[in-house]
Design an enzyme around this catalytic site. Structure first.
Site, mmCIF file in Angstrom:
data_model
loop_
_atom_site.group_PDB
_atom_site.id
_atom_site.type_symbol
_atom_site.label_atom_id
_atom_site.label_comp_id
_atom_site.label_asym_id
_atom_site.label_seq_id
_atom_site.Cartn_x
_atom_site.Cartn_y
_atom_site.Cartn_z
ATOM 1 C CG ASP B 92 -0.327 -0.038 2.527
ATOM 2 O OD1 ASP B 92 1.066 0.144 2.460
ATOM 3 O OD2 ASP B 92 -0.882 -0.210 3.474
ATOM 4 C CG ASP B 265 -6.231 -5.391 1.840
ATOM 5 O OD1 ASP B 265 -6.742 -4.587 1.154
ATOM 6 O OD2 ASP B 265 -5.758 -5.110 3.134
ATOM 7 C CB CYS B 303 -12.422 -26.617 6.070
ATOM 8 S SG CYS B 303 -11.210 -25.568 5.798
ATOM 9 C CB CYS B 305 -7.427 -25.552 6.192
ATOM 10 S SG CYS B 305 -7.932 -25.516 7.879
ATOM 11 C CB CYS B 308 -10.495 -28.340 9.061
ATOM 12 S SG CYS B 308 -11.115 -26.837 9.318
ATOM 13 C CG HIS B 334 -10.609 -22.492 9.289
ATOM 14 N ND1 HIS B 334 -11.008 -23.488 8.399
ATOM 15 C CD2 HIS B 334 -11.685 -21.824 9.625
ATOM 16 C CE1 HIS B 334 -12.482 -23.271 8.249
ATOM 17 N NE2 HIS B 334 -12.659 -22.246 8.896
#
Lengths: 385, 385
Positions: B92, B265, B303, B305, B308, B334
């Protein structure tokens, strides 16, 4: 192999390589066990631990007894089901933590009463309760309930304490019901050779799958500690694993492996990592030191860990200064890998009959020209110097 | 594809899938960019981010300007060399952080002067300095220096500010020297439709590789925000990526993707994770809630991930209660994966011409029977409701 039947597969002097079968896999010794106090090695995923060569994780009975409680861990299938590490676990008896955390209220023949650091409740821990909690936690290797007296303690206290610890060992064994957990006895006796010998020989009257050397690394000097390790491993049976509790400085591992110690645990690598330091062959790098901000090299040249393969000292120093979690994570990962590489190097050296060379090469980088006497003496006693 | 030449590959209503080439790889939109404020996404290894589908990381110019300083990052080869993430980065301009962190001392035509939160030094940031710093940091995508006025601001202030931001855009472009960085302009105008339109149209007079919608998600309601998004994407060119800055709530992503936003973002998924909450289709689970201690299911059923796949809510709740870093790490992992799965699901739905179904299915789980008007209105404007 039947669980817990330790097998020595190579020897060099008093150092040895061994295989220790457990219900969750056979592990090869000597090995260092990362500490996962509350069921988590701080900041590290189980898969990261597996990748760097961790074989057994240690969890603290004291902490898990208070939170989340043994029944909750049991309900999740014990530590293996609860905490995501499917390999072997070891739990301590809780005794050491009660004393070292300083919330002890009473100690007598029955056991100890301590005050919870979480809510102030008075909690009792006895040999029977320690074993019941460790059975609920479900680790592969569990420890007899013992007293680890502070250093220094009067000889009379040490003596009375080690005798009580022997009675507690007997009660621990009587309380034990699970055949799929191996119980280790713990020797005490402080730094008094006679008491240490007494404790060891009396503990050996119980035929156990392994023996721990307790009551050391609690404030005494290396000059006082290593003769006790030497005396202990000389008495302990060849065909049982020896576990030197709470020891994790690299030089201590090299000296103790030379004397035939097989198992180690310590918060040192992860704690010193969280405090911003990296283990290196020369000792320790404090990443808070401004000079590291400019350094493009890895924490340790030649290290195969993810931190060293992907990041510079400069970046990690920036993370440490900035209070970024990733700094603690990368340093903990590297520091554990450092100790695992050390035991892996020792294993190879023992197999090839060159443990003396290994220890000398280590000492040259760690100490330079001034290798301390305690280190040389331990190595000489082990037949390596 | 030449860098930054955005290509729309699929459309459904106003929603679209696109490819954005950058010097460090082509990324597929819509996508969510995890925030690595100080050059590190808190608690996560770059390889973990890659595994969960992160494509672009955002770093904050304000923070890196103060520490470790742009020249140090440049000396390490920019963010790509410094921070271990080899894929694309976005920085940024620093403007937003100066204002939102509240250390602003002066703002005028030349730029801003602020006080460092680290050492109290007065630091100046101008369009020229922001670009110079961003060139040293070396991100693939960089942002023009802008002012993001607080909400609410008087209309006269918004107007004067957006005009100054346009002059700052011109100065940013003049200051830019590196051809391997794509500079995005930022539209402002608060929640005033006329000013928002003015800012957007004036910004579009500059032919840029992408345009950001700034000055939103700063305290206004969704009812005020989404008409601004709608108005903006209607004016912005089809063949340029649109980046809605600072937006990261799942429902906001679904509404904004429907209106043709491509990039997002926000610190929300990682910050809410560190605070002990998990994103789930129904909203958010607060793992500090005692009921989760007993739950054996994963954070989110289905999920993919690592959190999980390997851990229960009960274990993660224990970690959160115990203050273990691993709790924050697993929740952050997650939560980011949750948002990445959301944009991946949106991409598939856009390709298959069923974005309306996708948004309805999302809304049913998220809101139940009471889907808020702002959400339905945004989806209807996008041609999906």
């Amino acid at each position: 192999m039947s669980p817990f039947r330790f097998q020595v597969t190579a020897r060099a002097g008093r150092a040895r390589v061994g295989l220790l079968p457990t219900p969750h896999g056979t592990v090869e010794t000597p090995l260092f066990m990362p500490v996962g106090t509350q069921g988590s090695v701080k900041g590290l995923l189980p898969r990261d631990l597996k990748e760097i060569g961790s074989q057994v994780l240690l969890a603290n009975t004291y902490h898990l007894l208070l939170r989340p409680g043994p029944e909750r861990v049991r309900a999740f299938g014990g530590l293996h089901g609860f905490a995501g590490w499917k390999g072997p676990w070891l739990t301590d008896s809780g005794g050491f933590q009660v004393m070292s955390l300083g919330h002890l209220r009473r100690i007598d023949e029955r056991g100890v009463v301590f005050q919870s650091h979480l809510n102030g409740d008075l909690v009792e821990l006895t040999p029977e309760r320690s074993i019941a909690v460790q059975e609920a936690l479900g680790a592969d290797l569990i420890m007899a309930f013992d007293e680890c007296p502070p250093y220094p303690s009067p000889r009379e206290y040490l003596k009375a304490s080690l005798e009580r610890t022997l009675r507690w060992l007997e009660r621990s064994l009587k309380a034990k019901t699970r055949p799929d957990q191996g119980l280790f006895g713990i020797t005490q006796g402080g730094t008094d050779p006679t008491l240490r010998r007494l404790s060891t020989l009396e503990t050996l009257r119980f035929d156990l799958p392994g023996y721990a050397i307790g009551g050391l690394a609690v404030g005494e000097s290396k000059e006082e500690m290593f003769p006790m390790v030497e005396l202990s491993t000389a008495l302990l049976p060849e065909e049982r694993p020896r576990y030197l509790m709470g020891v994790g400085h690299p030089e201590d591992l090299v000296a103790a492996m030379g004397l035939g110690v097989d198992l180690f645990d310590c918060v040192y690598p992860t704690r010193t990592g969280r405090f911003g330091s990296a283990l290196v062959p020369e000792g320790r790098l404090n990443l808070k030191n401004a000079r590291h901000l400019e350094e493009k090299e890895p924490l340790e040249e030649g290290c195969d860990c993810y931190a060293c393969q992907n990041f510079s000292r400069g970046y990690i120093a920036h993370l440490v200064r900035s209070g970024e979690m990733l700094g603690a994570i990368l340093l903990s990962l590297h520091n554990l890998r450092f100790l695992h590489r050390l035991t892996e190097g020792a294993k190879a050296a023992i197999r090839e009959g060159r443990y003396g060379d290994f220890a000398r090469a280590f000492a040259e980088r760690r100490f330079g020209r001034e290798v301390p006497l305690w280190f040389r003496e331990a190595l000489a006693s082990g037949g390596h110097w």
